[in-house]
Write a protein that holds these residues in place. Structure first.
Motif, mmCIF file in Angstrom:
data_model
loop_
_atom_site.group_PDB
_atom_site.id
_atom_site.type_symbol
_atom_site.label_atom_id
_atom_site.label_comp_id
_atom_site.label_asym_id
_atom_site.label_seq_id
_atom_site.Cartn_x
_atom_site.Cartn_y
_atom_site.Cartn_z
ATOM 1 N N ALA A 71 0.821 -1.219 0.000
ATOM 2 C CA ALA A 71 0.000 0.000 0.000
ATOM 3 C C ALA A 71 0.850 1.263 0.000
ATOM 4 O O ALA A 71 0.764 2.096 0.897
ATOM 5 C CB ALA A 71 -0.974 -0.011 1.171
ATOM 6 N N ASN A 72 1.719 1.336 -1.015
ATOM 7 C CA ASN A 72 2.590 2.513 -1.153
ATOM 8 C C ASN A 72 3.463 2.716 0.086
ATOM 9 O O ASN A 72 3.635 3.821 0.572
ATOM 10 C CB ASN A 72 1.754 3.760 -1.469
ATOM 11 N N HIS A 73 3.959 1.612 0.620
ATOM 12 C CA HIS A 73 4.866 1.584 1.786
ATOM 13 C C HIS A 73 4.203 2.036 3.094
ATOM 14 O O HIS A 73 4.890 2.348 4.052
ATOM 15 C CB HIS A 73 6.136 2.411 1.527
ATOM 16 N N SER A 74 2.877 2.033 3.150
ATOM 17 C CA SER A 74 2.210 2.416 4.399
ATOM 18 C C SER A 74 1.796 1.197 5.236
ATOM 19 O O SER A 74 1.410 1.342 6.391
ATOM 20 C CB SER A 74 0.972 3.272 4.115
ATOM 21 N N VAL A 119 0.449 2.691 8.645
ATOM 22 C CA VAL A 119 0.552 4.141 8.845
ATOM 23 C C VAL A 119 -0.544 4.777 7.985
ATOM 24 O O VAL A 119 -0.330 5.040 6.792
ATOM 25 C CB VAL A 119 1.950 4.662 8.450
ATOM 26 N N PRO A 120 -1.746 5.026 8.557
ATOM 27 C CA PRO A 120 -2.849 5.572 7.759
ATOM 28 C C PRO A 120 -2.678 7.052 7.444
ATOM 29 O O PRO A 120 -3.233 7.541 6.462
ATOM 30 C CB PRO A 120 -4.082 5.345 8.645
ATOM 31 N N ALA A 121 -1.923 7.755 8.280
ATOM 32 C CA ALA A 121 -1.670 9.183 8.067
ATOM 33 C C ALA A 121 -0.412 9.552 8.847
ATOM 34 O O ALA A 121 0.007 8.840 9.754
ATOM 35 C CB ALA A 121 -2.857 10.018 8.550
ATOM 36 N N LEU A 126 -0.675 2.140 13.462
ATOM 37 C CA LEU A 126 -1.537 1.117 14.047
ATOM 38 C C LEU A 126 -0.865 -0.230 13.834
ATOM 39 O O LEU A 126 -0.356 -0.502 12.741
ATOM 40 C CB LEU A 126 -2.913 1.123 13.383
ATOM 41 N N SER A 127 -0.858 -1.059 14.875
ATOM 42 C CA SER A 127 -0.226 -2.370 14.723
ATOM 43 C C SER A 127 -1.094 -3.457 15.336
ATOM 44 O O SER A 127 -1.832 -3.227 16.299
ATOM 45 C CB SER A 127 1.167 -2.382 15.355
#
Length: 169
Positions: A71-74, A119-121, A126-127
Motif C-alpha cells: 500500500a505505497n509503503h504504508s 501508517v494511515p496518516a 496502528l499495529s
C-alpha cells in the motif's frame, strides 16, 4: 566429573525476492545452551537434593516466512510458520522430592506469527500482532520424579506456553 560441550550452532537462510516489496525466506537454525553442574544453594552436601550435571540443550528451528511493504509503503505485513525440536531442555521443577533441575529429553513446538504495522496518516501507526503456538512433550524418558504430580508428562503441553497471543497498539 568433566562436562563435554561440543555443540555447534548456526543459521543458514535462503531468501527470494518476489518483488521489490515482497520477500520470502526459509531458514534452519541450531542453538544450544551449555551443560552445567547444578551449584545452586539447594544442592549441597548438607541438603537431600541430588547434585547432578545437566546436559547441553539444543534447539533445531525450521522457519518459512514472508516480509512485505504494501500500500505505497504504508502497510508492513510479516508472517512466519515454524517448527522446533527442543532436546534436553534444562528445566526447574518443584516435584514431590523437592526442587530439582533436570533435562527434559524432547519437545516439539509448531506455530505461526503475523505482524502488521499500518501508517494511515502522518503521525499515526496502528499495529496488530497475532501468534499461535502448539507444544508437545514427546519424550520424558529418565525423568525420575512422580510423573502423576508434575507438569512434565508425555503428550502434555510445555508449561507456560500460551496457545494464542495478540498485541494491538
Amino acid at each position: 566429573e568433566a562436562l563435554d560441550n561440543d555443540e555447534v550452532g548456526g543459521k543458514p537462510v535462503v531468501q527470494c525476492h518476489a518483488s521489490e516489496d515482497v520477500m520470502f525466506s526459509g531458514s534452519y537454525s541450531r542453538g544450544f545452551k551449555s551443560g552445567k553442574f547444578v551449584m545452586e544453594f539447594l544442592h549441597t552436601d548438607d541438603t537431600p537434593f541430588p547434585q547432578r550435571p545437566l546436559d547441553p540443550e539444543t534447539l533445531d528451528a525450521f522457519e518459512v516466512g514472508m516480509k512485505s511493504t504494501l500500500a505505497n509503503h504504508s502497510l508492513l505485513v510479516n508472517a512466519a510458520v515454524f517448527y522446533y525440536i527442543w532436546k534436553d531442555q534444562q528445566v526447574f521443577n518443584v516435584g514431590v522430592q523437592g526442587p530439582e533441575f533436570f533435562n527434559l529429553p524432547e519437545s516439539h513446538l509448531k506455530g505461526a506469527e503475523v505482524e502488521t504495522n499500518w501508517v494511515p496518516a502522518q503521525g499515526w501507526v496502528l499495529s496488530l500482532d497475532l501468534g499461535w503456538l502448539d507444544t508437545e512433550l514427546t519424550d520424558v524418558t529418565g525423568i525420575d520424579f512422580d510423573l502423576g504430580q508434575g507438569d512434565f508428562q508425555k503428550g502434555h503441553e510445555l508449561p507456560l506456553s500460551p496457545d494464542l497471543t495478540a498485541t494491538a497498539a
